[in-house]
Design a protein around this motif. Structure first.
Motif, PDB file in Angstrom:
ATOM      1  N   ARG A   1      23.687  10.747 -18.461  1.00 50.53           N
ATOM      2  CA  ARG A   1      23.648  12.255 -17.869  1.00 50.53           C
ATOM      3  C   ARG A   1      24.024  12.453 -16.481  1.00 50.53           C
ATOM      4  O   ARG A   1      24.769  13.230 -16.284  1.00 50.53           O
ATOM      5  CB  ARG A   1      22.287  12.856 -18.260  1.00 50.53           C
ATOM      6  CG  ARG A   1      22.239  14.397 -17.713  1.00 50.53           C
ATOM      7  CD  ARG A   1      23.461  15.149 -18.599  1.00 50.53           C
ATOM      8  NE  ARG A   1      23.233  16.654 -17.896  1.00 50.53           N
ATOM      9  CZ  ARG A   1      24.085  17.052 -16.863  1.00 50.53           C
ATOM     10  NH1 ARG A   1      25.075  16.199 -16.297  1.00 50.53           N
ATOM     11  NH2 ARG A   1      24.021  18.200 -16.656  1.00 50.53           N
ATOM     12  N   HIS A   2      23.507  11.442 -15.834  1.00 50.27           N
ATOM     13  CA  HIS A   2      23.830  11.400 -14.237  1.00 50.27           C
ATOM     14  C   HIS A   2      24.020   9.930 -13.836  1.00 50.27           C
ATOM     15  O   HIS A   2      23.156   9.013 -14.124  1.00 50.27           O
ATOM     16  CB  HIS A   2      22.615  12.096 -13.504  1.00 50.27           C
ATOM     17  CG  HIS A   2      22.525  13.516 -13.621  1.00 50.27           C
ATOM     18  ND1 HIS A   2      23.535  14.287 -13.168  1.00 50.27           N
ATOM     19  CD2 HIS A   2      21.529  14.297 -14.019  1.00 50.27           C
ATOM     20  CE1 HIS A   2      23.190  15.660 -13.127  1.00 50.27           C
ATOM     21  NE2 HIS A   2      21.814  15.610 -13.896  1.00 50.27           N
ATOM     22  N   VAL A   3      24.882   9.796 -12.825  1.00 47.85           N
ATOM     23  CA  VAL A   3      25.415   8.361 -12.214  1.00 47.85           C
ATOM     24  C   VAL A   3      25.612   8.800 -10.865  1.00 47.85           C
ATOM     25  O   VAL A   3      26.217  10.179 -10.650  1.00 47.85           O
ATOM     26  CB  VAL A   3      26.386   7.601 -13.333  1.00 47.85           C
ATOM     27  CG1 VAL A   3      25.702   7.269 -14.412  1.00 47.85           C
ATOM     28  CG2 VAL A   3      27.672   8.484 -13.176  1.00 47.85           C
ATOM     29  N   THR A   4      25.678   7.948  -9.951  1.00 45.45           N
ATOM     30  CA  THR A   4      26.305   8.026  -8.661  1.00 45.45           C
ATOM     31  C   THR A   4      27.656   8.418  -8.813  1.00 45.45           C
ATOM     32  O   THR A   4      28.613   7.766  -9.732  1.00 45.45           O
ATOM     33  CB  THR A   4      26.003   6.939  -7.763  1.00 45.45           C
ATOM     34  OG1 THR A   4      26.521   5.744  -8.588  1.00 45.45           O
ATOM     35  CG2 THR A   4      24.444   6.789  -7.599  1.00 45.45           C
ATOM     36  N   TYR A   5      28.386   9.333  -7.936  1.00 48.47           N
ATOM     37  CA  TYR A   5      29.563   9.834  -8.022  1.00 48.47           C
ATOM     38  C   TYR A   5      30.474   8.765  -8.210  1.00 48.47           C
ATOM     39  O   TYR A   5      31.473   8.987  -8.933  1.00 48.47           O
ATOM     40  CB  TYR A   5      29.672  10.934  -7.061  1.00 48.47           C
ATOM     41  CG  TYR A   5      31.024  11.810  -7.452  1.00 48.47           C
ATOM     42  CD1 TYR A   5      31.119  12.613  -8.351  1.00 48.47           C
ATOM     43  CD2 TYR A   5      32.171  11.681  -6.652  1.00 48.47           C
ATOM     44  CE1 TYR A   5      31.932  13.524  -8.850  1.00 48.47           C
ATOM     45  CE2 TYR A   5      33.191  12.331  -6.913  1.00 48.47           C
ATOM     46  CZ  TYR A   5      33.130  13.363  -7.887  1.00 48.47           C
ATOM     47  OH  TYR A   5      34.112  14.207  -8.154  1.00 48.47           O
TER      48      TYR A   5
ATOM     49  N   ASP B   1      21.192  18.931 -10.001  1.00 47.39           N
ATOM     50  CA  ASP B   1      22.164  19.135  -8.998  1.00 47.39           C
ATOM     51  C   ASP B   1      22.050  18.381  -7.772  1.00 47.39           C
ATOM     52  O   ASP B   1      22.972  18.047  -7.000  1.00 47.39           O
ATOM     53  CB  ASP B   1      22.317  20.853  -8.715  1.00 47.39           C
ATOM     54  CG  ASP B   1      22.807  21.503  -9.876  1.00 47.39           C
ATOM     55  OD1 ASP B   1      23.348  20.991 -10.722  1.00 47.39           O
ATOM     56  OD2 ASP B   1      22.625  22.786  -9.900  1.00 47.39           O
ATOM     57  N   THR B   2      20.898  17.959  -7.358  1.00 42.96           N
ATOM     58  CA  THR B   2      20.539  17.087  -6.124  1.00 42.96           C
ATOM     59  C   THR B   2      20.567  15.614  -6.483  1.00 42.96           C
ATOM     60  O   THR B   2      20.163  14.747  -5.880  1.00 42.96           O
ATOM     61  CB  THR B   2      19.320  17.562  -5.347  1.00 42.96           C
ATOM     62  OG1 THR B   2      18.188  17.355  -6.380  1.00 42.96           O
ATOM     63  CG2 THR B   2      19.451  19.175  -5.110  1.00 42.96           C
TER      64      THR B   2
ATOM     65  N   ALA C   1      19.675   9.862  -5.376  1.00 39.77           N
ATOM     66  CA  ALA C   1      20.029   8.548  -5.819  1.00 39.77           C
ATOM     67  C   ALA C   1      20.385   7.788  -4.278  1.00 39.77           C
ATOM     68  O   ALA C   1      20.157   6.423  -4.258  1.00 39.77           O
ATOM     69  CB  ALA C   1      21.224   8.555  -6.736  1.00 39.77           C
ATOM     70  N   LYS C   2      21.013   8.485  -3.671  1.00 32.24           N
ATOM     71  CA  LYS C   2      21.500   7.645  -2.378  1.00 32.24           C
ATOM     72  C   LYS C   2      20.224   7.162  -1.555  1.00 32.24           C
ATOM     73  O   LYS C   2      20.329   6.179  -1.000  1.00 32.24           O
ATOM     74  CB  LYS C   2      22.227   8.606  -1.411  1.00 32.24           C
ATOM     75  CG  LYS C   2      22.913   7.824  -0.223  1.00 32.24           C
ATOM     76  CD  LYS C   2      23.684   8.861   0.374  1.00 32.24           C
ATOM     77  CE  LYS C   2      24.399   8.349   1.959  1.00 32.24           C
ATOM     78  NZ  LYS C   2      25.337   9.234   2.486  1.00 32.24           N
ATOM     79  N   GLN C   3      19.190   8.007  -1.555  1.00 28.65           N
ATOM     80  CA  GLN C   3      17.790   7.548  -0.735  1.00 28.65           C
ATOM     81  C   GLN C   3      17.321   6.616  -1.377  1.00 28.65           C
ATOM     82  O   GLN C   3      16.802   5.533  -0.776  1.00 28.65           O
ATOM     83  CB  GLN C   3      17.151   8.850  -0.613  1.00 28.65           C
ATOM     84  CG  GLN C   3      15.768   8.660   0.305  1.00 28.65           C
ATOM     85  CD  GLN C   3      14.917   9.739   0.453  1.00 28.65           C
ATOM     86  OE1 GLN C   3      14.899  10.870  -0.409  1.00 28.65           O
ATOM     87  NE2 GLN C   3      14.272  10.105   1.332  1.00 28.65           N
TER      88      GLN C   3
ATOM     89  N   ASN D   1      21.693  -0.296  -6.473  1.00 30.41           N
ATOM     90  CA  ASN D   1      22.974   0.463  -6.688  1.00 30.41           C
ATOM     91  C   ASN D   1      23.050   0.885  -8.054  1.00 30.41           C
ATOM     92  O   ASN D   1      22.314   0.519  -9.083  1.00 30.41           O
ATOM     93  CB  ASN D   1      24.280  -0.376  -6.224  1.00 30.41           C
ATOM     94  CG  ASN D   1      24.429  -1.445  -6.933  1.00 30.41           C
ATOM     95  OD1 ASN D   1      24.617  -1.623  -8.079  1.00 30.41           O
ATOM     96  ND2 ASN D   1      24.307  -2.776  -6.345  1.00 30.41           N
ATOM     97  N   SER D   2      23.817   1.829  -8.231  1.00 29.62           N
ATOM     98  CA  SER D   2      24.684   2.309  -9.630  1.00 29.62           C
ATOM     99  C   SER D   2      23.129   3.119 -10.196  1.00 29.62           C
ATOM    100  O   SER D   2      22.951   2.807 -11.460  1.00 29.62           O
ATOM    101  CB  SER D   2      25.176   1.317 -10.429  1.00 29.62           C
ATOM    102  OG  SER D   2      25.959   0.565  -9.795  1.00 29.62           O
ATOM    103  N   VAL D   3      22.472   3.810  -9.564  1.00 30.63           N
ATOM    104  CA  VAL D   3      21.385   4.645 -10.118  1.00 30.63           C
ATOM    105  C   VAL D   3      21.999   5.756 -11.022  1.00 30.63           C
ATOM    106  O   VAL D   3      22.970   6.105 -10.864  1.00 30.63           O
ATOM    107  CB  VAL D   3      20.486   5.215  -9.004  1.00 30.63           C
ATOM    108  CG1 VAL D   3      19.502   6.241  -9.806  1.00 30.63           C
ATOM    109  CG2 VAL D   3      19.971   4.159  -7.844  1.00 30.63           C
TER     110      VAL D   3
END
Length: 345
Positions: free
Chosen positions: A260-264, A171-172, A177-179, A187-189
């Motif tokens: 599964r997860h990408v930056t928003y 959830d975090t 990713a931003k940090q 970018n594009s983590v």
């Protein structure tokens, strides 16, 4: 010349006063010719004729001498003309030699200086290229070490949490990713998980029910804009669903690799995209499966002439394996931490 008779009966001749006076007496004349004084007039006439003959002879000799000197004058003029031509030819030859010498020396100097300039340019280029290479290598090394450290932390966290792959959720993720992007200038983590075909339906139900990361992303970004996404795994060629036909042309017939997860900001384009059916992600995943190590893709956008944003610059796709265990002798790849590395930064 003046001729006169003196009181004592002698004959005298004289020239102009500016010349030497020449006096000839008849006695002397008689003595020279052996004649008597009575024959003075006849002798004088005879002498006059002799003198005239002598003058004519002298004149003829002078004319003959003058005539004989004319060919000599002509020959001299010919020699002078010949010398003038020779001098002109000599000057022309010297000029040509000097011209050739000047041109040759100029060419040699230009060639040598050009070679020196080329060598200097090559040396400077190699120095700059080596410097850029060293900086890029150092930068890449720093990025790899950072991402490998994060991937190891994720491996340890999931292992301790006892999660069952591929059913994981962070959830975090947006905050982390931003940090990570700010620290490494990437970018594009994202996180790619490996899903077997038999797990596909259950996996899609799981991610559809675990969307807490969306709210956390809104709070992290300070933006409540809702970006729609589908929990269904899709392919990149047409945007449609993954079918058996899509998997028939590769060796991974029972394996899927969705994001599964990408930056928003990339949710609309990449969330649940099957990385095994897209490039360059497919090549990176295949190498990770084989080598069990961090892998860079080839550099993209090398042929672009204009760059509007970070996605246009030369970049590579970075993949770092996430395992199910921190122990090397018993671990397998379960997911891949990935990012886009811009080489101009």
């Amino acid at each position: 010349m003046t001729t006169m008779k003196t009181p004592d009966g002698t004959i005298a001749s004289s020239f102009d006063p500016t010349d030497d006076m020449i006096v000839t007496t008849s006695n002397q004349h008689d003595d020279r010719h052996g004649s008597s004084p009575g024959n003075g007039d006849e002798e004088f006439g005879r002498d006059f004729k002799d003198d005239a003959s002598s003058v004519q002879s002298t004149s003829k000799q002078s004319v003959a001498s003058s005539s004989s000197t004319q060919p000599s004058s002509v020959g001299h003029e010919g020699i002078v003309l010949s010398n003038a031509k020779w001098l002109t030819c000599s000057k022309t030859l010297v000029f040509i030699v000097l011209l050739i010498a000047t041109a040759t020396s100029s060419f040699v100097v230009y060639t040598l200086s050009r070679q020196e300039e080329d060598k200097a340019y090559e040396t400077r280029f190699k120095d700059v290229a080596n410097s850029v290479h060293d900086v890029a290598e150092l930068n890449a090394k720093g990025i790899v070490e950072t991402y490998e450290a994060v991937a190891m932390q994720m491996t340890a966290f999931f292992q301790m949490d006892g999660v069952e792959w591929p059913y994981v959720s962070m959830d975090t993720f947006e905050a982390q990713a931003k940090q990570l992007e700010g620290f490494t200038d990437t970018n594009s983590v994202g996180i790619i998980v490996l899903v077997k075909e038999v797990e596909r339906t259950q996996y899609e139900e799981y991610i559809g029910n675990h969307t807490g990361w969306v709210e956390a992303a809104h709070r992290t970004l300070g933006d409540d804009t809702v970006i729609p996404f589908s929990p269904t795994i899709f392919k990149s060629r047409t945007g449609g669903l993954i079918t058996e036909t899509d998997k028939a042309d590769d060796q991974y017939t029972d394996l899927l690799a969705p994001f599964r997860h990408v930056t928003y900001r990339l949710v609309r384009y990449a969330y649940n995209l099957d990385a095994l059916r897209a490039e360059p992600t497919k090549s990176v995943l295949e190498n990770i499966f084989d080598l069990k190590t961090t892998v860079f893709s080839s550099v993209n956008n090398l042929d672009r002439e204009t760059f509007r944003n970070d996605r246009d610059w030369p970049s590579s796709f970075l993949g770092v394996p996430i395992y199910d265990s921190v122990f090397e002798d018993e671990r397998t790849v379960k997911a891949v931490l990935n990012a886009n590395v811009n080489w101009h930064k």
